[in-house]
Motif scaffolding. Structure first.
Motif, PDB file in Angstrom:
ATOM      1  N   PHE A  83       0.844  -1.196   0.000  1.00  0.00           N
ATOM      2  CA  PHE A  83       0.000   0.000   0.000  1.00  0.00           C
ATOM      3  C   PHE A  83       0.879   1.245   0.000  1.00  0.00           C
ATOM      4  O   PHE A  83       1.675   1.442   0.932  1.00  0.00           O
ATOM      5  N   PRO A  84       0.757   2.085  -1.010  1.00  0.00           N
ATOM      6  CA  PRO A  84       1.516   3.345  -0.995  1.00  0.00           C
ATOM      7  C   PRO A  84       0.968   4.277   0.071  1.00  0.00           C
ATOM      8  O   PRO A  84      -0.172   4.116   0.537  1.00  0.00           O
ATOM      9  N   PRO A  85       1.750   5.253   0.485  1.00  0.00           N
ATOM     10  CA  PRO A  85       1.260   6.191   1.514  1.00  0.00           C
ATOM     11  C   PRO A  85       0.122   7.051   0.991  1.00  0.00           C
ATOM     12  O   PRO A  85      -0.014   7.290  -0.209  1.00  0.00           O
ATOM     13  N   GLY A  86      -0.719   7.487   1.930  1.00  0.00           N
ATOM     14  CA  GLY A  86      -1.755   8.452   1.598  1.00  0.00           C
ATOM     15  C   GLY A  86      -3.013   7.890   0.980  1.00  0.00           C
ATOM     16  O   GLY A  86      -3.824   8.649   0.432  1.00  0.00           O
TER      17      GLY A  86
ATOM     18  N   LEU B  62      -9.021  -7.249  -9.081  1.00  0.00           N
ATOM     19  CA  LEU B  62      -8.956  -6.119  -8.148  1.00  0.00           C
ATOM     20  C   LEU B  62      -7.543  -5.787  -7.691  1.00  0.00           C
ATOM     21  O   LEU B  62      -7.283  -4.655  -7.254  1.00  0.00           O
ATOM     22  N   ASP B  63      -6.626  -6.745  -7.753  1.00  0.00           N
ATOM     23  CA  ASP B  63      -5.317  -6.553  -7.142  1.00  0.00           C
ATOM     24  C   ASP B  63      -4.588  -5.339  -7.708  1.00  0.00           C
ATOM     25  O   ASP B  63      -4.425  -5.190  -8.924  1.00  0.00           O
ATOM     26  N   GLY B  64      -4.169  -4.460  -6.797  1.00  0.00           N
ATOM     27  CA  GLY B  64      -3.388  -3.294  -7.185  1.00  0.00           C
ATOM     28  C   GLY B  64      -4.182  -2.165  -7.821  1.00  0.00           C
ATOM     29  O   GLY B  64      -3.589  -1.206  -8.334  1.00  0.00           O
ATOM     30  N   THR B  65      -5.514  -2.249  -7.785  1.00  0.00           N
ATOM     31  CA  THR B  65      -6.327  -1.189  -8.387  1.00  0.00           C
ATOM     32  C   THR B  65      -6.633  -0.099  -7.363  1.00  0.00           C
ATOM     33  O   THR B  65      -6.541  -0.308  -6.152  1.00  0.00           O
ATOM     34  N   THR B  66      -7.007   1.067  -7.849  1.00  0.00           N
ATOM     35  CA  THR B  66      -7.378   2.186  -6.982  1.00  0.00           C
ATOM     36  C   THR B  66      -8.753   2.710  -7.370  1.00  0.00           C
ATOM     37  O   THR B  66      -9.162   2.628  -8.535  1.00  0.00           O
ATOM     38  N   VAL B  67      -9.476   3.200  -6.388  1.00  0.00           N
ATOM     39  CA  VAL B  67     -10.781   3.824  -6.632  1.00  0.00           C
ATOM     40  C   VAL B  67     -10.813   5.167  -5.914  1.00  0.00           C
ATOM     41  O   VAL B  67     -10.148   5.366  -4.900  1.00  0.00           O
TER      42      VAL B  67
ATOM     43  N   ALA C 194      -8.514   5.039  -2.655  1.00  0.00           N
ATOM     44  CA  ALA C 194      -8.438   3.770  -1.927  1.00  0.00           C
ATOM     45  C   ALA C 194      -7.689   2.775  -2.797  1.00  0.00           C
ATOM     46  O   ALA C 194      -7.971   2.642  -3.992  1.00  0.00           O
ATOM     47  N   ARG C 195      -6.725   2.103  -2.206  1.00  0.00           N
ATOM     48  CA  ARG C 195      -5.955   1.081  -2.920  1.00  0.00           C
ATOM     49  C   ARG C 195      -6.463  -0.288  -2.484  1.00  0.00           C
ATOM     50  O   ARG C 195      -6.620  -0.550  -1.281  1.00  0.00           O
ATOM     51  N   ILE C 196      -6.724  -1.154  -3.452  1.00  0.00           N
ATOM     52  CA  ILE C 196      -7.200  -2.509  -3.174  1.00  0.00           C
ATOM     53  C   ILE C 196      -6.086  -3.481  -3.508  1.00  0.00           C
ATOM     54  O   ILE C 196      -5.576  -3.505  -4.635  1.00  0.00           O
ATOM     55  N   GLU C 197      -5.683  -4.265  -2.531  1.00  0.00           N
ATOM     56  CA  GLU C 197      -4.719  -5.340  -2.728  1.00  0.00           C
ATOM     57  C   GLU C 197      -5.435  -6.670  -2.504  1.00  0.00           C
ATOM     58  O   GLU C 197      -6.360  -6.755  -1.687  1.00  0.00           O
ATOM     59  N   ALA C 198      -5.029  -7.697  -3.238  1.00  0.00           N
ATOM     60  CA  ALA C 198      -5.739  -8.974  -3.173  1.00  0.00           C
ATOM     61  C   ALA C 198      -4.767 -10.144  -3.138  1.00  0.00           C
ATOM     62  O   ALA C 198      -3.611 -10.039  -3.553  1.00  0.00           O
ATOM     63  N   TYR C 199      -5.263 -11.261  -2.650  1.00  0.00           N
ATOM     64  CA  TYR C 199      -4.509 -12.511  -2.602  1.00  0.00           C
ATOM     65  C   TYR C 199      -5.515 -13.647  -2.691  1.00  0.00           C
ATOM     66  O   TYR C 199      -6.729 -13.431  -2.566  1.00  0.00           O
ATOM     67  N   THR C 200      -5.034 -14.860  -2.930  1.00  0.00           N
ATOM     68  CA  THR C 200      -5.937 -16.005  -2.986  1.00  0.00           C
ATOM     69  C   THR C 200      -5.544 -17.046  -1.945  1.00  0.00           C
ATOM     70  O   THR C 200      -4.376 -17.163  -1.574  1.00  0.00           O
ATOM     71  N   LEU C 201      -6.530 -17.800  -1.508  1.00  0.00           N
ATOM     72  CA  LEU C 201      -6.351 -18.812  -0.473  1.00  0.00           C
ATOM     73  C   LEU C 201      -6.593 -20.211  -1.041  1.00  0.00           C
ATOM     74  O   LEU C 201      -7.416 -20.376  -1.951  1.00  0.00           O
ATOM     75  N   PRO C 202      -5.909 -21.213  -0.494  1.00  0.00           N
ATOM     76  CA  PRO C 202      -6.163 -22.590  -0.919  1.00  0.00           C
ATOM     77  C   PRO C 202      -7.428 -23.142  -0.281  1.00  0.00           C
ATOM     78  O   PRO C 202      -7.837 -22.697   0.794  1.00  0.00           O
ATOM     79  N   VAL C 203      -8.045 -24.110  -0.929  1.00  0.00           N
ATOM     80  CA  VAL C 203      -9.212 -24.771  -0.350  1.00  0.00           C
ATOM     81  C   VAL C 203      -8.723 -26.044   0.351  1.00  0.00           C
ATOM     82  O   VAL C 203      -9.075 -27.165  -0.001  1.00  0.00           O
ATOM     83  N   ASN C 204      -7.868 -25.844   1.354  1.00  0.00           N
ATOM     84  CA  ASN C 204      -7.269 -26.938   2.121  1.00  0.00           C
ATOM     85  C   ASN C 204      -7.128 -26.503   3.568  1.00  0.00           C
ATOM     86  O   ASN C 204      -6.691 -25.378   3.848  1.00  0.00           O
ATOM     87  N   TYR C 205      -7.434 -27.388   4.495  1.00  0.00           N
ATOM     88  CA  TYR C 205      -7.318 -27.076   5.916  1.00  0.00           C
ATOM     89  C   TYR C 205      -5.877 -26.946   6.410  1.00  0.00           C
ATOM     90  O   TYR C 205      -5.590 -26.059   7.221  1.00  0.00           O
ATOM     91  N   PRO C 206      -4.939 -27.819   5.992  1.00  0.00           N
ATOM     92  CA  PRO C 206      -3.587 -27.714   6.563  1.00  0.00           C
ATOM     93  C   PRO C 206      -2.924 -26.366   6.350  1.00  0.00           C
ATOM     94  O   PRO C 206      -2.249 -25.854   7.250  1.00  0.00           O
ATOM     95  N   GLU C 207      -3.104 -25.770   5.179  1.00  0.00           N
ATOM     96  CA  GLU C 207      -2.500 -24.459   4.930  1.00  0.00           C
ATOM     97  C   GLU C 207      -3.111 -23.381   5.822  1.00  0.00           C
ATOM     98  O   GLU C 207      -2.413 -22.485   6.308  1.00  0.00           O
ATOM     99  N   PHE C 208      -4.410 -23.463   6.056  1.00  0.00           N
ATOM    100  CA  PHE C 208      -5.039 -22.526   6.997  1.00  0.00           C
ATOM    101  C   PHE C 208      -4.454 -22.718   8.387  1.00  0.00           C
ATOM    102  O   PHE C 208      -4.169 -21.747   9.089  1.00  0.00           O
ATOM    103  N   ALA C 209      -4.276 -23.974   8.792  1.00  0.00           N
ATOM    104  CA  ALA C 209      -3.734 -24.248  10.118  1.00  0.00           C
ATOM    105  C   ALA C 209      -2.301 -23.737  10.259  1.00  0.00           C
ATOM    106  O   ALA C 209      -1.859 -23.424  11.371  1.00  0.00           O
ATOM    107  N   ARG C 210      -1.582 -23.635   9.141  1.00  0.00           N
ATOM    108  CA  ARG C 210      -0.211 -23.129   9.179  1.00  0.00           C
ATOM    109  C   ARG C 210      -0.146 -21.611   9.155  1.00  0.00           C
ATOM    110  O   ARG C 210       0.943 -21.042   9.178  1.00  0.00           O
ATOM    111  N   GLY C 211      -1.304 -20.947   9.059  1.00  0.00           N
ATOM    112  CA  GLY C 211      -1.313 -19.491   9.160  1.00  0.00           C
ATOM    113  C   GLY C 211      -1.281 -18.736   7.852  1.00  0.00           C
ATOM    114  O   GLY C 211      -0.905 -17.568   7.824  1.00  0.00           O
TER     115      GLY C 211
END
Length: 484
Positions: free
Chosen positions: A168-171, A214-219, A227-244
Motif C-alpha cells: 500500500f503506498p502512503p496516503g 482487483l489486485d493493485g487497483t485504486t478507486v 483507496a488502494r485494493i490489494e488482493a490474494y488467494t487462499l487454498p481450499v485446504n485445511y492444513p495451509e489454513f492451520a499453518r497461518g
C-alpha cells in the motif's frame, strides 16, 4: 463454498520424503517416479470429448487451462532454473521469484495488460492449474544437494498467491481482499469414455477471478481521496489454513494500518450474502487435498470437546493458544462490514444479467442479502443442533433484529457453513478483534458461477458471462467498503 458435501474423502497419496537425497539427477533433474499428492494427481485428469463423449479429449484439462492462458512455458522455465541451482538458498530464491512472477502474470492477464491464449482474460483457472503443475515439478525435482522440497513447495505456493505482493503506498485508504482457488473438482456429469472424469473438474471460482481483477487497483472515494485494493488467494485446504496462510497475510497489513479486510468466496444461487456470524467449527467436508478434519460419525456430528480438530486453531505466532481451549479463540466472530450501505447501494443495477440469472428483480444482476442465519450446539456436549434466523428475511432491514448466538453455545456452522469460506471469515474477523481494531472486516459469498452451455467444454459464453457479472458486482461492493 457453503457446507460443501463431497461423497467421500479422497485417499491422500503419501508425498515423498521432504529431504531429497544427494543422488544422481535423472535427465532434466526430475524424477517422475516420485508420487504426487491428491491435488497434483488431478493434473492428468481428462474430460470426455464434447462432440463424442465416447472418446477422451486430446489432452488433460490442466494442459488446456495452462496453454489456453499462454502459460505453457512457465513450468519448463522453472525446471530449467532449478536444474542450474547450486544450493538451498539459491533454490528458495528461484521458487519465490517464480511464484511472484506467476501471480503477476495472472493479474496482468485478468486486467488485460498482457493477454495470450484463447481463454477469456477473466478466467481464474489457469493460475490454479499452472501452480499445480509447478508444484508437481518441485516435488519431483532431484537436486544435487540436501534441501526440503516441502518447504520449497510452500514458499512457491505462498508467493504465487499474491501474499508477497501486498503493498500500500502512503496516503491511500488500504483495503485487502481475498479470493479462493477452484474447488469441488471431483464428480459431476460423466461420459462413457474410458479413463475420463466428471465435469466438475472444469470448475472455477469467481472469488479468485475477482481477486485477480482487483489486485493493485485504486478507486476514488467520496471525499476525493484514493483507496488502494490489494488482493490474494487462499487454498481450499485445511492444513495451509492451520499453518497461518491467512494470518501471515492479513496480520502484518493490519499492524501497518489496514482500513478494511474482506474475505470472499463462492456460494450458490443468485445473491451476494453478507455473512453476519462466522463459526469456529470446521472440517465436515474435505478440501481439495482430500483432508477432512472432522467427518461425521454414523451421520452424527463430532463435538469439539471430544475432538479438538473440529474447531479452528490459530498458530501461536498469531495468538494461539498452543493447547486446545473450547472458548479461546471464541466460538463465534461477526462482521463489521457496512452491511446497510452495501445493500442500499444496489450494486447490481449496472451489471449485465448473465443467461439464466434467477434473481427476481430484473433491474439488477444479483441481490445483496444480510445473511444472519447460523447453526449452533446450545449445549457444547450434546449433538443437538439449533438453526437461528432461518429463513433469512428478504427485506432489509428486517422487521425484527436477528437472534445472536447463545452465550456459551458452540458453533456448528456460520452463515457461510463450516467449510473453508466460513473459516476465512472467522480468522479474518478474529484478527481484527484480537488487534483491537475498529475497521470493516467480514465475509462476502458470491453467487454460483458454474453455469455452462456444454457438458464437457472447457469454457463457453454463458460460463464467462456469469464470471464477468459476478466479478463486476464484487468490484462495486468492494468500492462501497472502500468508501469508508
Amino acid at each position: 463454498m457453503k457446507q460443501v458435501l463431497i461423497a467421500a474423502a479422497l485417499a491422500v497419496v503419501a508425498v515423498a520424503a521432504t529431504v531429497a537425497p544427494a543422488s544422481a539427477t535423472p535427465r532434466g533433474c526430475l524424477d517422475p517416479a516420485v508420487p504426487l499428492p491428491v491435488e497434483e494427481n488431478r493434473l492428468g485428469a481428462t474430460l470426455p470429448d464434447e462432440a463424442d463423449p465416447g472418446r477422451a479429449q486430446a489432452e488433460p484439462l490442466s494442459e488446456r487451462m495452462i496453454g489456453g492462458a499462454g502459460f505453457g512455458a512457465f513450468t519448463p522455465d522453472l525446471v530449467a532454473r532449478l536444474c542450474r541451482t547450486s544450493g538451498p538458498a539459491a533454490a528458495r530464491a528461484v521458487v519465490v521469484d517464480a511464484g511472484e512472477r506467476l501471480w503477476r502474470a495472472a493479474v496482468d492477464r485478468a486486467q488485460r495488460r498482457v493477454v495470450r491464449g484463447a481463454l477469456p482474460s477473466s478466467d481464474d483457472r489457469p493460475l490454479y492449474w499452472t501452480r499445480l503443475r509447478a508444484r508437481a515439478a518441485l516435488r519431483q525435482w532431484v537436486p544435487g544437494f540436501r534441501v526440503s522440497r516441502e518447504r520449497l513447495v510452500t514458499a512457491f505456493d505462498r508467493a504465487s498467491r499474491g501474499v508477497r505482493d501486498v503493498d500500500f503506498p502512503p496516503g491511500v485508504r488500504r483495503v485487502l481482499v481475498s479470493g479462493f482457488d477452484p474447488y469441488t473438482l471431483d464428480g459431476g456429469q460423466r461420459g462413457p469414455a474410458p479413463g475420463t472424469v466428471g465435469n466438475n473438474l472444469r470448475h472455477g471460482n469467481p472469488s479468485g477471478a475477482a481477486a485477480l481483477a482487483l489486485d493493485g487497483t485504486t478507486v476514488r472515494t467520496p471525499d476525493g481521496g484514493l483507496a488502494r485494493i490489494e488482493a490474494y488467494t487462499l487454498p481450499v485446504n485445511y492444513p495451509e489454513f492451520a499453518r497461518g496462510y491467512l494470518e501471515d497475510t492479513v496480520g502484518p497489513a493490519m499492524r501497518r494500518g489496514l482500513d478494511a479486510s474482506v474475505t470472499i468466496s463462492q456460494a450458490g444461487g443468485a445473491a451476494f450474502d453478507l455473512e453476519q456470524w462466522n463459526g469456529r467449527y470446521h472440517g465436515v467436508s474435505p478440501g481439495n487435498d482430500g483432508v477432512r478434519p472432522c467427518p461425521p460419525v454414523h451421520g452424527a456430528p463430532r463435538l469439539a470437546v471430544d475432538d479438538p480438530r473440529c474447531d479452528t486453531a490459530v498458530v501461536p505466532r498469531w495468538g494461539g493458544p498452543a493447547d486446545f481451549d473450547l472458548h479461546n479463540p471464541p466460538q463465534w466472530t461477526s462482521t463489521t462490514l457496512p452491511v446497510d450501505r452495501m445493500i442500499a447501494a444496489r450494486t447490481g443495477a449496472g451489471v449485465p444479467r448473465p443467461p439464466g440469472d434467477t434473481w427476481p428483480d430484473q433491474s439488477e444482476a444479483f441481490g445483496v442479502v444480510w445473511h444472519t442465519n447460523y447453526t449452533e450446539f446450545p449445549d457444547c456436549r450434546s449433538t443437538e443442533r439449533v438453526t437461528r434466523n432461518s429463513p433469512v428475511p428478504p427485506e432489509h432491514p428486517p422487521a425484527a433484529p436477528p437472534v445472536p448466538p447463545d452465550p456459551g453455545s458452540c458453533s456448528y456452522s456460520g452463515g457461510g457453513g463450516n467449510y473453508l469460506s466460513n473459516e476465512s471469515g472467522y480468522r479474518n474477523a478474529l484478527l481484527r478483534d484480537r488487534m483491537g481494531l475498529d475497521i470493516p472486516a467480514g465475509h462476502v459469498h458470491t453467487p454460483d458461477m458454474q453455469h455452462f452451455e456444454t457438458r464437457f467444454g472447457d469454457s463457453d459464453a454463458t460460463f464467462d458471462a456469469w464470471r464477468r457479472a459476478i466479478v463486476h458486482q464484487t468490484r462495486e461492493l468492494i468500492r462501497v467498503v472502500a468508501d469508508g
